[in-house]
Write a protein that holds these residues in place. Sequence first.
Motif, short mmCIF file in Angstrom:
data_model
loop_
_atom_site.label_atom_id
_atom_site.label_comp_id
_atom_site.label_asym_id
_atom_site.label_seq_id
_atom_site.Cartn_x
_atom_site.Cartn_y
_atom_site.Cartn_z
N LYS A 50 -2.32 -2.05 -38.84
CA LYS A 50 -3.15 -1.06 -37.90
C LYS A 50 -4.33 -0.46 -38.27
N TYR A 91 2.26 3.50 -53.11
CA TYR A 91 1.84 2.24 -52.36
C TYR A 91 0.46 1.78 -52.51
N ARG A 123 0.61 7.16 -50.10
CA ARG A 123 -0.12 6.14 -49.93
C ARG A 123 -1.28 5.98 -50.74
N1 LIG Z 1 14.60 4.17 -53.84
C1 LIG Z 1 12.89 4.33 -53.59
O1 LIG Z 1 12.52 4.80 -54.84
C2 LIG Z 1 12.57 4.50 -52.61
C3 LIG Z 1 10.77 4.30 -52.68
C4 LIG Z 1 10.35 4.37 -51.40
C5 LIG Z 1 10.91 4.52 -50.16
N2 LIG Z 1 12.32 4.29 -50.25
C6 LIG Z 1 13.02 4.49 -48.87
O2 LIG Z 1 12.71 3.43 -48.05
C7 LIG Z 1 12.03 3.91 -46.62
C8 LIG Z 1 10.84 3.22 -46.38
O3 LIG Z 1 9.79 2.91 -47.06
P1 LIG Z 1 8.62 3.58 -46.85
O4 LIG Z 1 8.84 4.59 -45.69
O5 LIG Z 1 8.23 4.23 -48.08
O6 LIG Z 1 7.53 2.85 -46.24
P2 LIG Z 1 7.58 1.61 -45.23
O7 LIG Z 1 8.56 1.45 -44.20
O8 LIG Z 1 6.82 0.52 -45.84
O9 LIG Z 1 6.38 2.41 -44.33
C9 LIG Z 1 6.73 3.37 -43.49
C10 LIG Z 1 5.31 4.09 -42.96
O10 LIG Z 1 4.66 3.00 -42.20
C11 LIG Z 1 4.00 3.83 -41.02
N3 LIG Z 1 4.56 2.85 -39.83
C12 LIG Z 1 5.94 2.72 -39.79
N4 LIG Z 1 6.21 1.85 -38.61
C13 LIG Z 1 4.99 2.00 -38.15
C14 LIG Z 1 4.50 1.08 -36.88
N5 LIG Z 1 5.21 0.33 -36.19
N6 LIG Z 1 3.22 1.04 -36.79
C15 LIG Z 1 2.47 1.65 -37.49
N7 LIG Z 1 2.70 2.41 -38.59
C16 LIG Z 1 3.76 2.40 -38.91
C17 LIG Z 1 4.34 5.11 -41.11
O11 LIG Z 1 3.46 5.83 -41.85
P3 LIG Z 1 2.04 6.41 -40.98
O12 LIG Z 1 2.42 6.99 -39.74
O13 LIG Z 1 1.77 7.59 -42.26
O14 LIG Z 1 1.28 5.43 -41.54
C18 LIG Z 1 5.66 5.04 -41.87
O15 LIG Z 1 5.90 6.41 -42.52
C19 LIG Z 1 11.70 5.27 -47.00
O16 LIG Z 1 11.38 6.12 -46.23
C20 LIG Z 1 12.87 5.70 -48.14
O17 LIG Z 1 13.88 5.95 -47.24
C21 LIG Z 1 12.82 4.36 -51.25
#
Ligand SMILES: NC(=O)c1ccc[n+]([C@@H]2O[C@H](COP(=O)([O-])OP(=O)(O)OC[C@H]3O[C@@H](n4cnc5c(N)ncnc54)[C@H](OP(=O)(O)O)[C@@H]3O)[C@@H](O)[C@H]2O)c1
Length: 313
Positions: A212, A229, A225
């Motif tokens: 995006k 990441y 972010r």
């Molecule tokens: N165990 C751990 O240490 C750990 C660490 C990290 C994450 N996690 C878990 O894993 C989950 C997933 O990882 P994550 O949320 O960090 O990263 P991710 O799934 O890679 O990215 C999610 C982010 O990407 C954007 N997004 C999602 N779908 C989209 C789409 N279809 N189109 C455009 N943008 C989109 C949104 O942010 P924006 O709208 O802000 O762009 C969303 O918050 C977390 O929510 C958490 O539950 C665990």
Amino acid sequence: MKYRKFGKSDMNVSSICLGTWVFGGDFWGGADDKESIAVVREAVRKGVNFIDTAPAYGCGHSEEVIGEALKGIKEKVFIATKCGLEIKGKLVRSDLSPGFVRSDVEGSLKRLGRDTIDLIQCHWPDPKTPLKDTLGELEKLVLEGKVRYIGVSNFGKGLLSEALGVLPVVSDQMQYSLFNRDIEKDILNFSVDKGIAIMAYGPLGGGVLTGKYDKRPSFPKTDARSIFYTYYKEPFWSKSRELVGCLDRIAAARNVTSAEVAINWVLSHEAVTSCIVGCRNLKQLEVNAASTEWKLTQEELEEIESEYRRIFG
Ligand SMILES: NC(=O)c1ccc[n+]([C@@H]2O[C@H](COP(=O)([O-])OP(=O)(O)OC[C@H]3O[C@@H](n4cnc5c(N)ncnc54)[C@H](OP(=O)(O)O)[C@@H]3O)[C@@H](O)[C@H]2O)c1
């Protein structure tokens, strides 16, 4: 929605697990609780029966939002939460001591409004606490009926093996995406051998893999972010453009989105039980949930692999 058996547990979970870090509101540029609640309810309506959260997400706020959203929902929804990560302002500290994990679990039960947590995961390793002490306390919580299954998160192969020597932990939650393939070195095959469920987090590289962004965005220093990441930073950013271009091409030919291709790729590995995807709003959920309705072909997987090797070596 597709479902997969969760390791050696009796849970049959949706291959899309709803990630809720963003709901905490503190690390992703704020969150709108009403939208977060709508996302949870719509996800359940779409067949998502697995939600991942943590006390560390917004100091418990993500769990409160989930508890509120699930009020009155009759479908069975498996909740995975975590324990042992303290966040106070800028201080982030891993504490898997028995007292800390017990107080985390008891706090999570209250915030979620539940009698039992389906899966508790040690959030990050804590080198100061012997693993057997942590797991011993979690086992007590299982015997008390407060927790059903025990898992770990961010545990490499050595620590995972050590944990398995103490207790039959059922899962390991690890970062896995086209931008971070570290677990391919040893964890994925090991997990298949041992029947461990792998929950893959960050499948969209925190958003970059959705394609995006035309220009490199910039986020506040405290935003996930910027600090978690690192794909938004150079030199990774420029290289990542090329890989995103490949996903865009495959997505366009299939009339799907690049986000779906990225999620589909994560789910293509047999060891991955659940792909945890963060969804800030209903539009993102709609796209991300649709990714289980089709599968990348062998040719498409090979195209992605060859582009990956060309770009990242
Ligand atoms: N165990 C751990 O240490 C750990 C660490 C990290 C994450 N996690 C878990 O894993 C989950 C997933 O990882 P994550 O949320 O960090 O990263 P991710 O799934 O890679 O990215 C999610 C982010 O990407 C954007 N997004 C999602 N779908 C989209 C789409 N279809 N189109 C455009 N943008 C989109 C949104 O942010 P924006 O709208 O802000 O762009 C969303 O918050 C977390 O929510 C958490 O539950 C665990």
